[in-house]
Motif scaffolding. Structure first.
Motif, PDB file in Angstrom:
ATOM      1  N   ALA A   7      -4.862  11.808  -5.071  1.00 16.88           N
ATOM      2  CA  ALA A   7      -3.618  11.233  -4.568  1.00 16.88           C
ATOM      3  C   ALA A   7      -3.853  10.264  -3.418  1.00 16.88           C
ATOM      4  O   ALA A   7      -2.948   9.528  -3.033  1.00 16.88           O
ATOM      5  CB  ALA A   7      -2.666  12.336  -4.111  1.00 16.88           C
ATOM      6  N   GLU A   8      -5.067  10.259  -2.853  1.00 13.77           N
ATOM      7  CA  GLU A   8      -5.366   9.397  -1.718  1.00 13.77           C
ATOM      8  C   GLU A   8      -6.131   8.158  -2.167  1.00 13.77           C
ATOM      9  O   GLU A   8      -6.965   8.218  -3.080  1.00 13.77           O
ATOM     10  CB  GLU A   8      -6.163  10.166  -0.663  1.00 13.77           C
ATOM     11  N   ILE A   9      -5.857   7.049  -1.487  1.00 17.64           N
ATOM     12  CA  ILE A   9      -6.440   5.765  -1.855  1.00 17.64           C
ATOM     13  C   ILE A   9      -7.965   5.794  -1.736  1.00 17.64           C
ATOM     14  O   ILE A   9      -8.681   5.340  -2.631  1.00 17.64           O
ATOM     15  CB  ILE A   9      -5.846   4.647  -0.973  1.00 17.64           C
ATOM     16  N   GLY A  10      -8.464   6.345  -0.627  1.00 21.80           N
ATOM     17  CA  GLY A  10      -9.906   6.398  -0.410  1.00 21.80           C
ATOM     18  C   GLY A  10     -10.618   7.220  -1.469  1.00 21.80           C
ATOM     19  O   GLY A  10     -11.707   6.853  -1.943  1.00 21.80           O
TER      20      GLY A  10
ATOM     21  N   PRO B 186       0.801  -1.230   0.000  1.00 20.60           N
ATOM     22  CA  PRO B 186       0.000   0.000   0.000  1.00 20.60           C
ATOM     23  C   PRO B 186       0.834   1.280   0.000  1.00 20.60           C
ATOM     24  O   PRO B 186       0.333   2.332  -0.425  1.00 20.60           O
ATOM     25  CB  PRO B 186      -0.799  -0.125   1.306  1.00 20.60           C
ATOM     26  N   GLY B 187       2.066   1.204   0.452  1.00 13.90           N
ATOM     27  CA  GLY B 187       2.916   2.390   0.423  1.00 13.90           C
ATOM     28  C   GLY B 187       3.201   2.886  -0.985  1.00 13.90           C
ATOM     29  O   GLY B 187       3.480   4.075  -1.194  1.00 13.90           O
ATOM     30  N   ASN B 188       3.133   1.974  -1.973  1.00 13.11           N
ATOM     31  CA  ASN B 188       3.355   2.372  -3.366  1.00 13.11           C
ATOM     32  C   ASN B 188       2.129   3.024  -3.997  1.00 13.11           C
ATOM     33  O   ASN B 188       2.250   3.781  -4.965  1.00 13.11           O
ATOM     34  CB  ASN B 188       3.703   1.133  -4.221  1.00 13.11           C
ATOM     35  N   TRP B 189       0.963   2.698  -3.467  1.00 13.58           N
ATOM     36  CA  TRP B 189      -0.268   3.093  -4.139  1.00 13.58           C
ATOM     37  C   TRP B 189      -0.437   4.606  -4.231  1.00 13.58           C
ATOM     38  O   TRP B 189      -0.843   5.136  -5.269  1.00 13.58           O
ATOM     39  CB  TRP B 189      -1.476   2.469  -3.431  1.00 13.58           C
ATOM     40  N   ALA B 190      -0.152   5.317  -3.132  1.00 10.57           N
ATOM     41  CA  ALA B 190      -0.360   6.767  -3.116  1.00 10.57           C
ATOM     42  C   ALA B 190       0.530   7.470  -4.137  1.00 10.57           C
ATOM     43  O   ALA B 190       0.074   8.375  -4.854  1.00 10.57           O
ATOM     44  CB  ALA B 190      -0.104   7.318  -1.714  1.00 10.57           C
ATOM     45  N   THR B 191       1.808   7.051  -4.217  1.00  9.51           N
ATOM     46  CA  THR B 191       2.721   7.691  -5.171  1.00  9.51           C
ATOM     47  C   THR B 191       2.320   7.377  -6.607  1.00  9.51           C
ATOM     48  O   THR B 191       2.386   8.244  -7.485  1.00  9.51           O
ATOM     49  CB  THR B 191       4.177   7.245  -4.923  1.00  9.51           C
ATOM     50  N   ASP B 192       1.881   6.141  -6.860  1.00 19.02           N
ATOM     51  CA  ASP B 192       1.443   5.770  -8.214  1.00 19.02           C
ATOM     52  C   ASP B 192       0.174   6.517  -8.612  1.00 19.02           C
ATOM     53  O   ASP B 192       0.042   6.989  -9.747  1.00 19.02           O
ATOM     54  CB  ASP B 192       1.202   4.261  -8.303  1.00 19.02           C
ATOM     55  N   LEU B 193      -0.763   6.642  -7.673  1.00 16.72           N
ATOM     56  CA  LEU B 193      -2.000   7.379  -7.951  1.00 16.72           C
ATOM     57  C   LEU B 193      -1.714   8.851  -8.230  1.00 16.72           C
ATOM     58  O   LEU B 193      -2.256   9.435  -9.178  1.00 16.72           O
ATOM     59  CB  LEU B 193      -2.967   7.250  -6.771  1.00 16.72           C
ATOM     60  N   ALA B 194      -0.854   9.445  -7.384  1.00 16.79           N
ATOM     61  CA  ALA B 194      -0.519  10.862  -7.568  1.00 16.79           C
ATOM     62  C   ALA B 194       0.202  11.082  -8.895  1.00 16.79           C
ATOM     63  O   ALA B 194      -0.086  12.047  -9.618  1.00 16.79           O
ATOM     64  CB  ALA B 194       0.350  11.351  -6.408  1.00 16.79           C
ATOM     65  N   GLY B 195       1.117  10.199  -9.229  1.00 15.66           N
ATOM     66  CA  GLY B 195       1.868  10.332 -10.473  1.00 15.66           C
ATOM     67  C   GLY B 195       0.973  10.226 -11.699  1.00 15.66           C
ATOM     68  O   GLY B 195       1.108  11.004 -12.651  1.00 15.66           O
ATOM     69  N   GLY B 196       0.036   9.286 -11.688  1.00 14.44           N
ATOM     70  CA  GLY B 196      -0.852   9.105 -12.826  1.00 14.44           C
ATOM     71  C   GLY B 196      -1.872  10.218 -12.973  1.00 14.44           C
ATOM     72  O   GLY B 196      -2.127  10.695 -14.087  1.00 14.44           O
ATOM     73  N   SER B 197      -2.465  10.649 -11.859  1.00 19.01           N
ATOM     74  CA  SER B 197      -3.504  11.685 -11.941  1.00 19.01           C
ATOM     75  C   SER B 197      -2.932  13.047 -12.310  1.00 19.01           C
ATOM     76  O   SER B 197      -3.552  13.817 -13.033  1.00 19.01           O
ATOM     77  CB  SER B 197      -4.266  11.784 -10.611  1.00 19.01           C
TER      78      SER B 197
ATOM     79  N   GLY C  94       9.658   9.837  -5.058  1.00 21.14           N
ATOM     80  CA  GLY C  94       8.782   9.120  -4.140  1.00 21.14           C
ATOM     81  C   GLY C  94       8.465   7.726  -4.643  1.00 21.14           C
ATOM     82  O   GLY C  94       8.400   6.780  -3.869  1.00 21.14           O
ATOM     83  N   ILE C  95       8.275   7.592  -5.949  1.00 21.63           N
ATOM     84  CA  ILE C  95       8.012   6.272  -6.542  1.00 21.63           C
ATOM     85  C   ILE C  95       9.203   5.345  -6.340  1.00 21.63           C
ATOM     86  O   ILE C  95       9.060   4.187  -5.956  1.00 21.63           O
ATOM     87  CB  ILE C  95       7.686   6.417  -8.046  1.00 21.63           C
ATOM     88  N   ILE C  96      10.414   5.868  -6.577  1.00 21.80           N
ATOM     89  CA  ILE C  96      11.624   5.060  -6.388  1.00 21.80           C
ATOM     90  C   ILE C  96      11.784   4.680  -4.922  1.00 21.80           C
ATOM     91  O   ILE C  96      12.074   3.529  -4.582  1.00 21.80           O
ATOM     92  CB  ILE C  96      12.865   5.812  -6.893  1.00 21.80           C
ATOM     93  N   GLY C  97      11.563   5.663  -4.031  1.00 24.20           N
ATOM     94  CA  GLY C  97      11.693   5.404  -2.600  1.00 24.20           C
ATOM     95  C   GLY C  97      10.694   4.387  -2.090  1.00 24.20           C
ATOM     96  O   GLY C  97      10.986   3.594  -1.193  1.00 24.20           O
TER      97      GLY C  97
ATOM     98  N   ILE D 239      -1.622   0.623 -11.616  1.00 23.09           N
ATOM     99  CA  ILE D 239      -2.200   1.662 -10.753  1.00 23.09           C
ATOM    100  C   ILE D 239      -2.014   3.035 -11.390  1.00 23.09           C
ATOM    101  O   ILE D 239      -2.950   3.852 -11.450  1.00 23.09           O
ATOM    102  CB  ILE D 239      -1.549   1.624  -9.354  1.00 23.09           C
ATOM    103  N   LEU D 240      -0.810   3.298 -11.891  1.00 23.55           N
ATOM    104  CA  LEU D 240      -0.544   4.598 -12.516  1.00 23.55           C
ATOM    105  C   LEU D 240      -1.338   4.767 -13.817  1.00 23.55           C
ATOM    106  O   LEU D 240      -1.885   5.853 -14.085  1.00 23.55           O
ATOM    107  CB  LEU D 240       0.951   4.760 -12.773  1.00 23.55           C
ATOM    108  N   ILE D 241      -1.417   3.708 -14.624  1.00 20.87           N
ATOM    109  CA  ILE D 241      -2.158   3.783 -15.886  1.00 20.87           C
ATOM    110  C   ILE D 241      -3.638   4.053 -15.642  1.00 20.87           C
ATOM    111  O   ILE D 241      -4.260   4.880 -16.323  1.00 20.87           O
ATOM    112  CB  ILE D 241      -1.967   2.477 -16.688  1.00 20.87           C
ATOM    113  N   ILE D 242      -4.211   3.369 -14.653  1.00 20.39           N
ATOM    114  CA  ILE D 242      -5.630   3.583 -14.329  1.00 20.39           C
ATOM    115  C   ILE D 242      -5.856   5.018 -13.867  1.00 20.39           C
ATOM    116  O   ILE D 242      -6.821   5.675 -14.280  1.00 20.39           O
ATOM    117  CB  ILE D 242      -6.081   2.570 -13.255  1.00 20.39           C
ATOM    118  N   ALA D 243      -4.955   5.528 -13.013  1.00 18.63           N
ATOM    119  CA  ALA D 243      -5.079   6.912 -12.546  1.00 18.63           C
ATOM    120  C   ALA D 243      -4.977   7.895 -13.713  1.00 18.63           C
ATOM    121  O   ALA D 243      -5.693   8.897 -13.766  1.00 18.63           O
ATOM    122  CB  ALA D 243      -3.999   7.206 -11.509  1.00 18.63           C
ATOM    123  N   ALA D 244      -4.083   7.603 -14.658  1.00 16.96           N
ATOM    124  CA  ALA D 244      -3.917   8.482 -15.819  1.00 16.96           C
ATOM    125  C   ALA D 244      -5.131   8.423 -16.741  1.00 16.96           C
ATOM    126  O   ALA D 244      -5.637   9.451 -17.196  1.00 16.96           O
ATOM    127  CB  ALA D 244      -2.651   8.089 -16.585  1.00 16.96           C
ATOM    128  N   ALA D 245      -5.601   7.191 -17.013  1.00 21.02           N
ATOM    129  CA  ALA D 245      -6.701   7.013 -17.956  1.00 21.02           C
ATOM    130  C   ALA D 245      -8.035   7.515 -17.406  1.00 21.02           C
ATOM    131  O   ALA D 245      -8.858   8.063 -18.150  1.00 21.02           O
ATOM    132  CB  ALA D 245      -6.825   5.533 -18.332  1.00 21.02           C
TER     133      ALA D 245
END
Length: 459
Positions: free
Chosen positions: A311-314, A70-81, A239-242, A294-300
């Motif tokens: 950027a938040e999971i909820g 779950p720590g990856n999800w927020a950064t992937d969502l933020a990056g895609g959106s 953040g994604i790398i970290g 996760i990033l592709i879905i956020a982008a699309a």
């Protein structure tokens, strides 16, 4: 099965009593890693290459869990959106870094008979070891904290359970790991692979429903200078790398590769290194798929609709159903999050046991180690949730990723140092090209994480 375990136990006792060769180390190593599972999985001496590979397959998937937590999800969502598909190249690069580091970790365990924690204990002085142990325990607690919060959020989204109660409920997963450990290490691996498959299946449906532009997706995997020029994009990229390269995975992998009964000869170790590298590499490509999805879905879904603030999971969970036109999209997103959080807590406990036994030569009962690890994660989550509510848990999730970023270099540098040493690795020492690549990755990770910490604390 019981007969096999009995044989494995007798072999473990013999191996523990023997002294593992120590060329190049400050002190001898007389204890094995994870004694309850050490050399418990048989490797067929005859048969096809594929059959032997299947016997080695498993540890790589346990490691891959940490790269899709779950720590990856927020950064992937933020990056895609925010930036569409552009940061897919960062996810790919960070995964390639992880593949190299995990291959080195597996090789260290196979060749030396030491996990990374034991290797540090047998190389550095006691004060240095104590410092490394404290940092590593903080990182594991931070990682476990991210999993606790992720699972609690999933329970809240799917069943309406308040996050405070969800955090407390996550402590019950101690019963799962105790049951599986008693049955055998392969059962634990099988459950983790099943949960990974569940996550992958959920996101496969999400990708189909989100109908991303495939041309833009493939272009996103090509690195661009825009990532460096745009400060906000660079911040999320770091953040994604970290969040992708996890320090506790390096300790975990170097230990669990030793659950295999490979021959203790040069040829046997060479074969074990090859199959272990295949295992972790294939498994990490699954992690690449999950993070990229996760990033592709956020982008699309979000970026193309102008919702660049997600950027938040909820928030992502609640927006998916109306924007994709099906309530099942949100449900599968929640199921994947729950499976991700549960999976990560299982491997986090093993990492905690490995680190404590390796650095301090202290052995605790698995249930006690599990309970300590869970309490360290759950107590801060309960306090913050009770005082500050859901917003506080998100801040705590971000803090956990900062702690992980800080500790990462203290795991990467010893790993590269040990596998680069001819005295310690003998004929299996890294070739020059791999040394250069490994140190380059270590320097990049250190530099990026220092910058991430600076940006985080400077606001």
């Amino acid at each position: 099965m019981n007969k096999d375990l009995a044989i494995a136990d007798s072999e473990t006792t013999t191996q523990t009593a023997e002294t593992i060769p120590t060329s190049g180390w400050r002190r001898e190593r007389t204890q094995t890693t994870l004694p309850e599972a050490f050399r418990s999985v048989k490797i067929p001496k005859n048969g096809s290459t594929f059959r032997k590979f299947l016997a080695f397959a498993g540890p790589g998937y346990m490691v891959a869990v940490g790269y899709m937590d779950p720590g990856n999800w927020a950064t992937d969502l933020a990056g895609g959106s925010q930036f569409g598909y552009t940061l897919l190249s960062v996810i790919m690069i960070s995964n390639l870094m992880a593949i190299v580091l995990q291959a080195l970790s597996g090789k260290l365990g196979i060749v030396t008979g030491r996990d990374l924690a034991q290797a540090c204990s047998d190389h550095y002085s006691k004060p240095v070891n104590f410092g490394l142990w404290i940092l590593c325990e903080l990182a594991i607690a931070a990682c476990d904290l991210a999993e606790v919060i992720g699972a609690a959020i999933a329970l809240n989204l799917l069943f309406g359970i308040p996050i405070l109660y969800g955090v407390i409920l996550t402590a019950l997963d101690v019963l799962i790991i105790l049951l599986l450990q008693n049955k055998g290490f392969r059962y634990l691996e099988a459950m983790i692979i099943a949960l990974i498959a569940t996550i992958g299946l959920c996101f496969a449906f999400e990708l189909i429903w989100s109908t991303p532009n495939m041309g833009d997706v493939f272009q996103g995997f090509v690195p661009t200078t825009e990532i460096i020029k745009n400060p906000e994009m660079l911040y999320i990229a770091i953040g994604i790398i970290g969040a992708t390269v996890m320090p506790h995975n390096l300790y975990l992998h170097s230990s669990i590769v030793q659950t295999r009964q490979f021959e203790q000869t040069a040829l046997g170790k060479k074969q074990a290194i090859r199959f272990s590298t295949w295992d972790s590499t294939i498994a990490l490509f699954f992690a690449l798929f999950i993070n990229a999805a996760i990033l592709i879905i956020a982008a699309a879904v979000f970026h193309t609709a102008g919702r660049t603030d997600v950027a938040e999971i909820g928030e992502a969970y609640h927006l998916l159903a109306p924007m994709l036109g099906t309530s099942l999209a949100a449900i599968l997103f929640g199921v994947a999050l729950l499976a991700s959080g549960q999976n990560s807590t299982l491997t986090g406990t093993l990492a905690g046991q490995i680190v404590m036994e390796g650095f301090l030569n202290i052995r605790l009962a698995p249930w006690l180690r599990r309970l300590i690890t869970r309490m360290i994660a759950i107590i801060p989550a309960v306090i913050v949730t009770a005082l500050y509510g859901d917003k506080g848990t998100m801040d705590l999730l971000i803090l956990s990723q900062v702690i992980l970023s800080f500790q990462l270099s203290f795991a990467v540098v010893p790993l590269v140092q040990f596998t680069s040493s001819k005295k310690k690795m003998g004929q299996f020492v890294n070739p020059m090209w791999l040394n250069i690549l490994a140190w380059f990755i270590a320097v990049i990770i250190m530099g990026l994480n220092i910058y991430l910490l600076y940006r985080t604390f400077s606001g």
